[in-house]
Design an enzyme around this catalytic site. Structure first.
Site, mmCIF file in Angstrom:
data_model
loop_
_atom_site.group_PDB
_atom_site.id
_atom_site.type_symbol
_atom_site.label_atom_id
_atom_site.label_comp_id
_atom_site.label_asym_id
_atom_site.label_seq_id
_atom_site.Cartn_x
_atom_site.Cartn_y
_atom_site.Cartn_z
ATOM 1 N N HIS A 119 49.274 39.779 -127.053
ATOM 2 C CA HIS A 119 49.529 39.485 -125.642
ATOM 3 C C HIS A 119 49.744 40.749 -124.810
ATOM 4 C CE1 HIS A 119 53.912 39.630 -126.810
ATOM 5 N NE2 HIS A 119 54.010 40.135 -125.603
ATOM 6 N N ASP A 149 49.516 36.648 -132.902
ATOM 7 C CA ASP A 149 49.846 37.584 -131.825
ATOM 8 C C ASP A 149 49.820 39.030 -132.317
ATOM 9 O OD1 ASP A 149 50.442 38.308 -129.220
ATOM 10 O OD2 ASP A 149 52.612 38.131 -129.483
ATOM 11 N N SER A 222 57.574 44.464 -126.415
ATOM 12 C CA SER A 222 56.600 43.716 -127.202
ATOM 13 C C SER A 222 55.621 44.649 -127.899
ATOM 14 C CB SER A 222 55.820 42.757 -126.302
ATOM 15 O OG SER A 222 56.636 41.717 -125.844
#
Length: 479
Positions: A119, A149, A222
């Site tokens: 992402h 992911d 992230s």
């Protein structure tokens, strides 16, 4: 000074000294992260992306990472962005023609392979990697896997600092862990915490048994690494659970073992293959366990078997409860997709199931997980009507076309919910009931007969199909 007062004075001094010794001992027992940070930081990178969007899309676009921040901090972050990436209304009001996102990653090989989240780079037209020495390099996207992911990037380089990879399987709950990343663009920020739980299942993340921690993770973290105290990467920080939009003590990381399996496949072929049974499963709660004759909640309940899929060919049936796969116990339903996903296409899966209250073993030849799920049709029937006041529903027969469309041999559609248990458990007009009290429903007449004989002393299960999705629910009849 009198003797009693001198005794009190010396007692007070002794107490203060003892408190100081306790505080010193406690401080000595706390971990020192300085060596770990010095060792691990050089391999951590900042990742920024640029994506060109139509003017209309950009005009409507929000920048949630900056919303709600104090004005001074928001202004600082806006100034640090390239002019083309500032939010609408920033600067002189020029229309924005590209957007930018920030994330983290880490180098896993001296020649420049990098791990991050899918992402972070999804939809990017350009990916820039900033190293610990502040040099910036363009990155090539090697491959992505949205199901876990995980994304793999490549930069040109040699003798680059690399992160030492650990074993997430040996990680223990309560163990200290540390994250390094770029929250809100602040490079190489360090936060620490402990492992709160392992094997967490999150909605829409079927193939990842997440590591839960209380490490402070914010937008920009992230894709960054989660380290153990040996300086080894044990996870990729991926997401948080929050009601405020910011960190609330619940962070989730992808185990490094899962991530590296994906990364190796992406490097080798650019895609990821997974084993597949062709079933829809659900959790076994206390009431379902009781209705299926289980001693305690465990396993994965088969709510749907896809036609011509591996499970159908192997004899798996709706209502089976899968207790183990190749000797590995299924404690939670989320354990099954992960175990099967690790198997190769064509390999064998030995399944232990409960069927009609009895244990039995099945051997299923695992298939390859398809790229897209199979859809099933909606229901709008016009058949013979029956009613069952005990459940509080009016039902109708399915037509031959509807049965064919839904791949059903029987079942009845709910025309109206009139109250009773049906209302309490949330049944709706258009739902299709395929099983009641562990019996397959073949007609509206049989449905009425089964409903009349339902027990009142225990939980009763019902299999319902709604918009192509099957699930088991339970209820109890009132006395």
């Amino acid at each position: 000074m009198s003797i009693p007062r001198m005794k009190s004075y010396f007692s007070l001094i002794a107490a203060v000294l003892m408190l100081g010794q306790v505080a010193t001992a406690q401080a000595e027992n706390l971990p020192d992260f300085t060596g770990l940070v010095e060792q691990a930081s050089p391999a951590v990178v900042n990742i920024s992306t640029r994506q060109k969007l139509p003017d209309r899309a950009i005009a409507n676009q929000q920048m949630p990472d900056l919303e709600g921040l104090p004005p001074m901090l928001r202004e600082f972050l806006e100034r640090s962005m390239p002019p083309g990436s500032r939010p609408p209304g920033a600067g002189k009001g020029d229309r924005q023609r590209e957007t930018q996102s920030l994330g983290s990653g880490f180098i896993i090989s001296p020649d420049g392979y990098i791990l991050t989240n899918n992402h972070v780079i999804d939809g990017a037209d350009e990916i820039l990697v900033r190293l610990s020495d502040r040099s910036e390099l363009k990155a090539k996207l090697i491959g992505t896997d949205s199901r876990t992911d995980v994304a793999v990037l490549k930069i040109d380089g040699k003798d680059l600092p690399t992160a030492k990879l650990g074993n997430s399987n040996t990680l223990k709950v309560g163990e200290w862990v540390l994250a390094i990343g770029s929250p809100f663009g602040f490079d190489h920020s360090v936060t620490k915490g402990i492992v709160s739980a392992k094997g967490r299942s999150l909605p829409n993340d079927t193939y990842v048994p997440f590591i839960q921690t209380d490490v402070a993770i914010n937008p920009g973290n992230s894709g960054g690494p989660l380290f153990n105290m040996a300086g080894e990467v044990v996870g990729i920080n991926s997401q948080i659970f929050t009601r405020s939009g910011g960190f609330m003590g619940l962070s989730f990381a992808i185990p490094i073992d899962v991530a590296m399996d994906v990364a190796n496949q992406l490097k080798a072929s650019g895609k990821v293959s997974r084993g597949w049974l062709g079933v829809v499963i659900q959790e076994v709660n206390k009431d379902l366990a009781e209705s299926f004759g289980l001693d305690k909640p465990a396993g994965a309940l088969v709510a749907q078997v896809l036609e011509d899929g591996p499970a159908a060919k192997g004899g798996l049936q709706v209502g089976d409860v899968i207790l183990s796969a190749n000797g590995q116990p299924i404690i939670m339903s989320a354990d099954l997709p992960h175990l099967i996903g690790n198997l190769k296409d064509g390999s064998k899966a030995e399944l232990e199931v409960i069927r009609d209250g009895k244990r039995q073993k099945l051997t299923v030849t695992v298939g390859a997980l398809p790229d897209e799920g199979q859809e099933m049709g909606d229901v709008a029937g016009t058949g013979a009507e029956r009613s069952s006041n005990r459940l509080g529903v009016s039902v109708i027969e399915l037509t031959a076309e509807q049965k064919k469309s839904l791949d059903l041999k029987g079942g009845v559609a709910i025309k109206e919910v009139t109250g009773g248990p049906a209302s309490l458990i949330g049944l709706q007009p258009g739902d299709v009931i395929t099983h009641l009290n562990n019996q397959a429903i073949t007609s509206s007449k049989q449905f009425t007969e089964v409903a009349k004989s339902l027990p009142k002393d225990r939980s009763v299960s019902m299999r319902v199909l709604r918009q192509g999705r099957a699930t088991f629910i339970t209820f109890k009849l009132s006395e």
